[in-house]
Every structure is written in C-alpha cells, then in structure tokens.
Design a protein around this motif. Sequence first.
Motif, PDB file in Angstrom:
ATOM      1  N   TYR A   1       0.654  -1.204   0.036  1.00 41.23           N
ATOM      2  CA  TYR A   1       0.059  -0.108  -0.181  1.00 41.23           C
ATOM      3  C   TYR A   1       0.829   1.103  -0.196  1.00 41.23           C
ATOM      4  CZ  TYR A   1      -4.145  -2.985   1.535  1.00 41.23           C
ATOM      5  OH  TYR A   1      -5.049  -3.810   1.852  1.00 41.23           O
TER       6      TYR A   1
ATOM      7  N   VAL B   1       2.995   0.573   8.502  1.00 44.25           N
ATOM      8  CA  VAL B   1       2.549   0.998   9.708  1.00 44.25           C
ATOM      9  C   VAL B   1       3.087   0.495  11.042  1.00 44.25           C
ATOM     10  CG1 VAL B   1       0.315   2.027   8.666  1.00 44.25           C
ATOM     11  CG2 VAL B   1       0.388  -0.492   9.750  1.00 44.25           C
TER      12      VAL B   1
ATOM     13  N   CYS C   1      -2.337   1.899  13.043  1.00 45.24           N
ATOM     14  CA  CYS C   1      -3.383   1.283  12.092  1.00 45.24           C
ATOM     15  C   CYS C   1      -4.574   1.376  13.307  1.00 45.24           C
ATOM     16  CB  CYS C   1      -3.148   0.006  11.905  1.00 45.24           C
ATOM     17  SG  CYS C   1      -4.612  -1.193  11.400  1.00 45.24           S
ATOM     18  N   PRO C   2      -5.600   2.117  12.893  1.00 48.86           N
ATOM     19  CA  PRO C   2      -6.766   2.327  13.669  1.00 48.86           C
ATOM     20  C   PRO C   2      -7.422   0.932  13.905  1.00 48.86           C
ATOM     21  CG  PRO C   2      -7.004   4.013  11.837  1.00 48.86           C
ATOM     22  CD  PRO C   2      -5.680   3.023  11.573  1.00 48.86           C
TER      23      PRO C   2
ATOM     24  N   ASN D   1      -2.453  -7.439  12.489  1.00 47.64           N
ATOM     25  CA  ASN D   1      -2.938  -5.968  12.724  1.00 47.64           C
ATOM     26  C   ASN D   1      -3.209  -5.754  14.241  1.00 47.64           C
ATOM     27  OD1 ASN D   1      -2.889  -6.753  10.096  1.00 47.64           O
ATOM     28  ND2 ASN D   1      -4.357  -4.777   9.586  1.00 47.64           N
TER      29      ASN D   1
ATOM     30  N   CYS E   1     -11.316  -2.615   9.574  1.00 50.70           N
ATOM     31  CA  CYS E   1     -10.362  -1.589   8.886  1.00 50.70           C
ATOM     32  C   CYS E   1     -11.293  -0.346   8.590  1.00 50.70           C
ATOM     33  CB  CYS E   1      -9.822  -2.336   7.584  1.00 50.70           C
ATOM     34  SG  CYS E   1      -8.981  -0.950   6.643  1.00 50.70           S
TER      35      CYS E   1
ATOM     36  N   THR F   1     -10.638   1.858   6.439  1.00 47.69           N
ATOM     37  CA  THR F   1     -10.466   1.970   4.925  1.00 47.69           C
ATOM     38  C   THR F   1     -11.334   0.973   4.221  1.00 47.69           C
ATOM     39  OG1 THR F   1      -8.162   2.697   5.339  1.00 47.69           O
ATOM     40  CG2 THR F   1      -8.800   2.007   3.196  1.00 47.69           C
TER      41      THR F   1
ATOM     42  N   GLU G   1     -10.954  -7.649   4.493  1.00 51.21           N
ATOM     43  CA  GLU G   1     -11.131  -6.914   5.307  1.00 51.21           C
ATOM     44  C   GLU G   1     -12.397  -5.710   4.921  1.00 51.21           C
ATOM     45  OE1 GLU G   1      -7.729  -4.211   6.116  1.00 51.21           O
ATOM     46  OE2 GLU G   1      -6.790  -5.848   6.973  1.00 51.21           O
TER      47      GLU G   1
ATOM     48  N   CYS H   1      -5.742   4.536   2.546  1.00 53.00           N
ATOM     49  CA  CYS H   1      -5.333   4.199   4.058  1.00 53.00           C
ATOM     50  C   CYS H   1      -4.645   5.659   4.412  1.00 53.00           C
ATOM     51  CB  CYS H   1      -4.675   2.885   4.287  1.00 53.00           C
ATOM     52  SG  CYS H   1      -4.033   2.931   6.030  1.00 53.00           S
TER      53      CYS H   1
HETATM   54 FE1  SF4 Z   1      -5.022  -0.522   9.135  1.00 54.59          FE
HETATM   55 FE2  SF4 Z   1      -6.745  -0.472   7.268  1.00 54.59          FE
HETATM   56 FE3  SF4 Z   1      -4.800   0.891   6.998  1.00 54.59          FE
HETATM   57 FE4  SF4 Z   1      -4.542  -1.696   6.557  1.00 54.59          FE
HETATM   58  S1  SF4 Z   1      -5.682  -0.361   5.458  1.00 54.59           S
HETATM   59  S2  SF4 Z   1      -3.209  -0.133   7.899  1.00 54.59           S
HETATM   60  S3  SF4 Z   1      -6.040  -2.242   8.180  1.00 54.59           S
HETATM   61  S4  SF4 Z   1      -6.153   1.023   8.661  1.00 54.59           S
END
Ligand code: SF4
Length: 302
Positions: free
Chosen positions: A25, A60, A85-86, A113, A171, A173, A199, A259
């Motif tokens: 990502y 992250v 990561c939320p 995660n 997630c 996102t 996710e 994200c």
């Molecule tokens: Fe966290 Fe989703 Fe971002 Fe991956 S994409 S780091 S699971 S918020």
Amino acid sequence: MSINYKEEIKKLKAERNAIILAHNYQVPEVQDIADVVGDSFALSKHAAETDHEVIVFCGVHFMAESAKILSPNKTVLLPAKDAGCPMADMITADKLRAMKAQYPEAAVVCYVNSSAEVKAECDICCTSSNAVKVIQSLKAKQIIFAPDENLGSFIAQKVPEKEIILWKGFCITHKRVKAEEVLKIKELHPEAKILMHPECSVEVQKLADFLGSTSEIIKKAKEIPEKDIIIGTEEGIMHILKKQSPDKRFYLLSPGLICANMKKTRIEDVYLSLLNMQHEIKVDEDIRVKALKSLEEMLKIS
Ligand code: SF4
Ligand code: 13P
C-alpha cells in the motif's frame, strides 16, 4: 541544492547495512526504492530471516513492531513515526483478557494488525494470506478471533466446523466500500473480475470473484485472462498491478480506498530515517517473548 533521495538512500543503506521493506500500500516512490515489497506475511518472513543489521519498515506501526519481535537484535526503524493502524487500536490486552475469561476453552487467534501486548495474549497470529490455514491447524473447536470482524467472518465461512467468536474491530479504509458502489462499477465494466480484500464488510465480500491478501490479489490479477479488473483494496496496490500487467486495465472499487496511515511515509522520511536512525521501535522484553511465540506458531504452519 535539492537532494537526490534515491542516490542518498542507496548510499546510506550500504553504510548502515540496512534493508528496506515496504507494504503493497505504500506510495509508488517508496515501493520503488524498497528491497522487498509485499503483504504482511511476506514482510514478516523477510524481517525474521534477513541478515541485515537495520530494517527500515515502510508501513504502519504494528508491522515494524512485528519485525522487532521477530528480530530483536536488529535495529528496526519506522520512517513515519505516527503511522498507525486504527484497527489495531480497536483492541487492548486488558479487553482481550476479559473476553478470554468469558470463553476459557477457546483458542485465541489474532490478526497481525494488533499490538505486541495483544499478540502476547494470543495462541497464534495470522495474516489475511494464512488465516484459514491457521484456524484449520487448531485443535480447539471454539476460537476467539481478533480484532477484524470481517476477516473473521470470511474465515468462519471457510471453516464452518469451528465456532468463531468475533471481536468487533474493522479496517476503516475497507469498511468505506459500499455494496452499491460495487454494483455500479460492475455495471460500468460487466466483463471485469472483482478481486477484493477480506477486510471489506461481509455484504461487500459477497460480490467479489476472489478474496485474498494483497499479494494474493496481485498474483490472481496476473493469472486470470480478463483484461478488466476491479480492485477492492487500498489504492497503493495499483502501482505494482500496473507495472506487472501493463496490458490490463485496473479500476479501484471505491475512491474511499485510501489508508491515510499508509500514505504517511514519503521518500524523504525513508532518507531521514536512515540518516538519523529514526524512529526506532522498542518492545518490552517480557511482552516480546510472549508475542514472539504467537508469531512463530504462525510462521511454523505457513
Ligand atoms: Fe489498518 Fe486498514 Fe490501513 Fe491496513 S488499510 S493499516 S488495516 S487502517
Ligand atoms: P495484507 O497485505 O497482509 O493483505 O494486509 C492488508 C492490510 O490492511 C495491512 O494493513
């Protein structure tokens, strides 16, 4: 005078005996200067096996932390200090302990995660690429799965013989994708296949042709004959998809699939990270040893 980041990073990498790992990502410039680009599982494996003294983790926090757990004698750097990561923040070790007390017979599986403290409370970790295999490997019939409810539901469907107790994390996102968006884009590209990350929410998952981790999506996109492919995961993956198959057309399922945390690492941050040896990840040794067990169990069966 402007800095040639690519050249400087190359020099510093050699001086520091460093390896740069980047998640699928990450922004294109960062992917392009990385030694390895991959999904959470591949990157953990590289972190565990590398001979380099320094690991620069472009991703992250939980990813860099997992690298430190697996390679405690190495210096692990996270270039963007506040890239978190939320989803990982939706669970704490205390809350997980409370759930474990409610289900004393259950095995506990946590998605990577998650924080080191949460991993320390689990029997085994998993990523989206090995989650089904991990669950199938367990003797226990009842399993607590945390923190991603959507990945957990995906596994529950694949392994119906297990009773999966789901933590209600997600997630932010992938949860933005709505079923109506899928139907709309499918109408625009009726021949296209939809490759999606688990996710995404369960009702959206039902509309996919294929569900898998980021690297599984990349592999699938190469293998299938279709030239039109709809991508249901974070947009950073488009860079590698387009590079891999320039003759195919990729469409992002939703403009919401970005994200913010994965976008925090810029090439300048990677340079500064190597120059100043910042920001170093530390894990309390007691926690690390317990969390390591969960990660090693996962690596054993994958
Ligand atoms: Fe966290 Fe989703 Fe971002 Fe991956 S994409 S780091 S699971 S918020
Ligand atoms: P994978 O690359 O393992 O599929 O993980 C996706 C993700 O959301 C990482 O934060």
